[in-house]
Design a protein around this motif. Structure first.
Motif, PDB file in Angstrom:
ATOM      1  N   SER A  61       0.841  -1.193   0.000  1.00 27.11           N
ATOM      2  CA  SER A  61       0.000   0.000   0.000  1.00 27.11           C
ATOM      3  C   SER A  61       0.867   1.232   0.000  1.00 27.11           C
ATOM      4  N   SER A  62       0.385   2.297  -0.616  1.00 25.60           N
ATOM      5  CA  SER A  62       1.140   3.545  -0.637  1.00 25.60           C
ATOM      6  C   SER A  62       0.299   4.663  -0.086  1.00 25.60           C
ATOM      7  N   LEU A  63       1.002   5.664   0.411  1.00 30.00           N
ATOM      8  CA  LEU A  63       0.336   6.797   1.053  1.00 30.00           C
ATOM      9  C   LEU A  63       0.828   8.066   0.392  1.00 30.00           C
ATOM     10  N   SER A  64      -0.076   8.925  -0.041  1.00 33.62           N
ATOM     11  CA  SER A  64       0.350  10.154  -0.691  1.00 33.62           C
ATOM     12  C   SER A  64       1.134  11.007   0.283  1.00 33.62           C
ATOM     13  N   SER A  70       2.025  12.626   8.894  1.00 34.73           N
ATOM     14  CA  SER A  70       1.414  12.307  10.182  1.00 34.73           C
ATOM     15  C   SER A  70       1.347  10.811  10.410  1.00 34.73           C
ATOM     16  N   PHE A  71       1.137  10.019   9.323  1.00 33.12           N
ATOM     17  CA  PHE A  71       1.051   8.574   9.494  1.00 33.12           C
ATOM     18  C   PHE A  71       2.417   7.986   9.813  1.00 33.12           C
ATOM     19  N   SER A  72       3.463   8.496   9.127  1.00 30.46           N
ATOM     20  CA  SER A  72       4.796   7.951   9.351  1.00 30.46           C
ATOM     21  C   SER A  72       5.303   8.264  10.738  1.00 30.46           C
ATOM     22  N   VAL A  73       4.888   9.406  11.297  1.00 33.57           N
ATOM     23  CA  VAL A  73       5.280   9.731  12.671  1.00 33.57           C
ATOM     24  C   VAL A  73       4.741   8.688  13.634  1.00 33.57           C
ATOM     25  N   SER A  74       3.467   8.274  13.429  1.00 28.11           N
ATOM     26  CA  SER A  74       2.873   7.267  14.304  1.00 28.11           C
ATOM     27  C   SER A  74       3.608   5.945  14.195  1.00 28.11           C
ATOM     28  N   VAL A 350      -5.032  24.165  11.274  1.00 33.21           N
ATOM     29  CA  VAL A 350      -4.940  22.975  10.418  1.00 33.21           C
ATOM     30  C   VAL A 350      -3.766  23.138   9.459  1.00 33.21           C
ATOM     31  N   PRO A 351      -2.687  22.344   9.627  1.00 34.37           N
ATOM     32  CA  PRO A 351      -1.545  22.451   8.714  1.00 34.37           C
ATOM     33  C   PRO A 351      -1.936  22.065   7.292  1.00 34.37           C
ATOM     34  N   GLN A 352      -1.238  22.632   6.332  1.00 34.65           N
ATOM     35  CA  GLN A 352      -1.583  22.396   4.933  1.00 34.65           C
ATOM     36  C   GLN A 352      -1.458  20.927   4.551  1.00 34.65           C
ATOM     37  N   TYR A 353      -0.465  20.218   5.127  1.00 35.39           N
ATOM     38  CA  TYR A 353      -0.242  18.840   4.695  1.00 35.39           C
ATOM     39  C   TYR A 353      -1.306  17.870   5.208  1.00 35.39           C
ATOM     40  N   VAL A 354      -2.179  18.315   6.116  1.00 33.01           N
ATOM     41  CA  VAL A 354      -3.297  17.472   6.561  1.00 33.01           C
ATOM     42  C   VAL A 354      -4.629  18.209   6.429  1.00 33.01           C
ATOM     43  N   THR A 356      -6.782  18.148   4.143  1.00 35.59           N
ATOM     44  CA  THR A 356      -7.859  17.309   3.615  1.00 35.59           C
ATOM     45  C   THR A 356      -8.628  16.617   4.734  1.00 35.59           C
ATOM     46  N   VAL A 357      -7.918  16.208   5.777  1.00 35.92           N
ATOM     47  CA  VAL A 357      -8.565  15.489   6.879  1.00 35.92           C
ATOM     48  C   VAL A 357      -8.796  16.378   8.099  1.00 35.92           C
ATOM     49  N   ARG A 358      -8.510  17.678   7.975  1.00 38.71           N
ATOM     50  CA  ARG A 358      -8.852  18.675   8.999  1.00 38.71           C
ATOM     51  C   ARG A 358      -8.226  18.379  10.370  1.00 38.71           C
ATOM     52  N   THR A 359      -7.037  17.827  10.393  1.00 41.95           N
ATOM     53  CA  THR A 359      -6.428  17.455  11.668  1.00 41.95           C
ATOM     54  C   THR A 359      -5.856  18.662  12.401  1.00 41.95           C
ATOM     55  N   ILE A 360      -6.229  18.786  13.667  1.00 36.84           N
ATOM     56  CA  ILE A 360      -5.617  19.746  14.584  1.00 36.84           C
ATOM     57  C   ILE A 360      -4.744  18.949  15.541  1.00 36.84           C
ATOM     58  N   PHE A 361      -3.556  19.460  15.849  1.00 31.72           N
ATOM     59  CA  PHE A 361      -2.622  18.718  16.685  1.00 31.72           C
ATOM     60  C   PHE A 361      -2.606  19.257  18.113  1.00 31.72           C
ATOM     61  N   GLU A 362      -2.525  18.322  19.061  1.00 34.42           N
ATOM     62  CA  GLU A 362      -2.561  18.693  20.476  1.00 34.42           C
ATOM     63  C   GLU A 362      -1.350  19.514  20.896  1.00 34.42           C
TER      64      GLU A 362
END
Length: 389
Positions: A61-64, A70-74, A350-354, A356-362
């Motif tokens: 599987s590939s991830l854009s 954010s996924f690779s950090v996890s 909301v950072p530009q790189y996320v 699309t998914v509207r992620t806010i970081f703690e």
């Protein structure tokens, strides 16, 4: 071990109807299996250069790149913390105990904006320090799941007994209040809150087909719970109240591995304790509406990508000290942060790189303490579905 649970919380738990969960059975059909520390469950991660840009590849599987960060950090965090034997309870150095709450973050930064947002959810003195024009824009993005201002009589009623879910947010049980006070008294040191956890590691259970899909849902394969059972029950209550109240603001979510299952416990610069919950975590892949491959944990998702993504960030704040007197302090808060593209929260947090998914970081709200995970384990009390990682 015996726990002391307040009578008010006992009364509430006895009348609250907890939602019934129905997690998937393990492959054997005998109940939940466990991930343990088998790192073979983690997908191989490598970077591949290709014409048109760089992609993060995970197995087949590939991830854009837009979502890869954010996924690779996890994944990186999970690999670095997992080991062949149960890890000891993580501790963060207590240097934060020497910081001054009076020093604001630098201007024109996401953390500065988040500080103003939290101030609007604090005492009248705190909110009055926010510029009026900015305060109006921020307030227009609040979707309260519990009324922000309790009725004038609620405080006295609470002193007699806790009557309902709203009171549980405004003035939680004593154990929650004590945890909130610890955050402030320690100077905002996350290690002090972590010290309230039982150091016994708990393997993350194989719920909803995690092992079959090779999905390590949590940041580590082991979690912890608070020594005081009442704290675990209260955090479970927060998840289930979001499910119950969400539709009132247009947020229809489920407690599942694809939707709402985690939040991030933090201590704000003011010392206030909070959790930033994330719903709609793994939307279903769709060539038209959501053409993003998010890896193993997305497999089997039926979460539709739509405008409800704007509401995926939910904020809980513990009461500030002083809320039970006539001077200072403020009650607890449970509010959805509307991150629609035309709003100030989207533009500032909301950072530009996320986007699309509207992620806010703690991290913009304060210092991270731990991840709070709610996993649908069958036939247990709600507090036993909490895994702190």
């Amino acid at each position: 071990m015996d726990y002391i649970i307040s009578d008010s919380f006992k009364n509430y738990l006895s009348c609250y109807r907890w939602p019934v969960s129905n997690p998937a059975r393990s492959a054997s059909g005998d109940g939940p299996a466990f991930l343990g520390s088998d790192l073979s469950l983690l997908p191989p991660v490598r970077l591949r250069l290709r014409k048109g840009g760089m992609r993060l590849t995970m197995g087949s599987s590939s991830l854009s790149l837009k979502l890869a960060f954010s996924f690779s950090v996890s994944i990186s965090l999970a690999v670095s913390l997992a080991s062949s034997s149960p890890p000891s309870l993580p501790k963060i150095p207590s240097v934060l105990a020497f910081k001054s709450f009076s020093q604001p973050p630098p201007p024109s930064s996401p953390r500065s904006f988040a500080s103003n947002l939290l101030a609007l959810l604090g005492s009248p003195d705190d909110s009055s320090a926010v510029p009026v024009s900015e305060a109006r824009e921020i307030a227009s993005c609040f979707r309260f799941l519990v009324p922000f201002s309790p009725p004038s009589s609620a405080k006295n009623e609470h002193l007699r007994r806790c009557q309902g879910a709203n009171d549980m947010i405004w003035w939680p049980p004593e154990s929650v209040m004590e945890l909130a006070c610890l955050a402030i008294d320690s100077g905002g040191d996350p290690a002090v809150i972590q010290g309230a956890l039982d150091p016994t590691p708990l393997p993350v259970p194989d719920v909803e087909g995690l092992k079959k899909d090779k999905c390590q849902l949590t940041s580590t394969p082991y979690g912890y719970r608070f020594v005081n059972w009442e704290l675990n029950a209260y955090f479970a209550f927060l998840f289930e109240l979001i499910i119950e109240r969400g539709p009132s603001v247009g947020l229809n979510v489920n407690l599942s591995r694809y939707d709402l299952f985690h939040g991030h416990l933090f201590i704000a610069d003011s010392g206030r304790l909070g959790i930033l919950f994330h719903a709609r975590e793994y939307p279903e892949y769709n060539k038209e509406s959501f053409p993003y491959n998010m890896g193993y944990c997305q497999r089997g998702s039926t979460v539709v990508y739509d405008d409800s993504m704007n509401l995926r960030n939910i904020l809980w704040l513990a009461p500030q000290p002083g809320n039970r007197t006539d001077a200072g302090g403020s009650p607890g808060v449970l509010v959805v942060l509307d991150a629609h593209p035309d709003g100030i929260i989207y533009k500032e947090l909301v950072p530009q790189y996320v986007d699309t998914v509207r992620t806010i970081f703690e991290d913009d709200f304060g210092d991270h303490v731990a991840d709070v995970n709610y996993l649908n384990v069958r036939s247990v009390v709600p507090g036993d579905r909490i895994f702190m990682c």
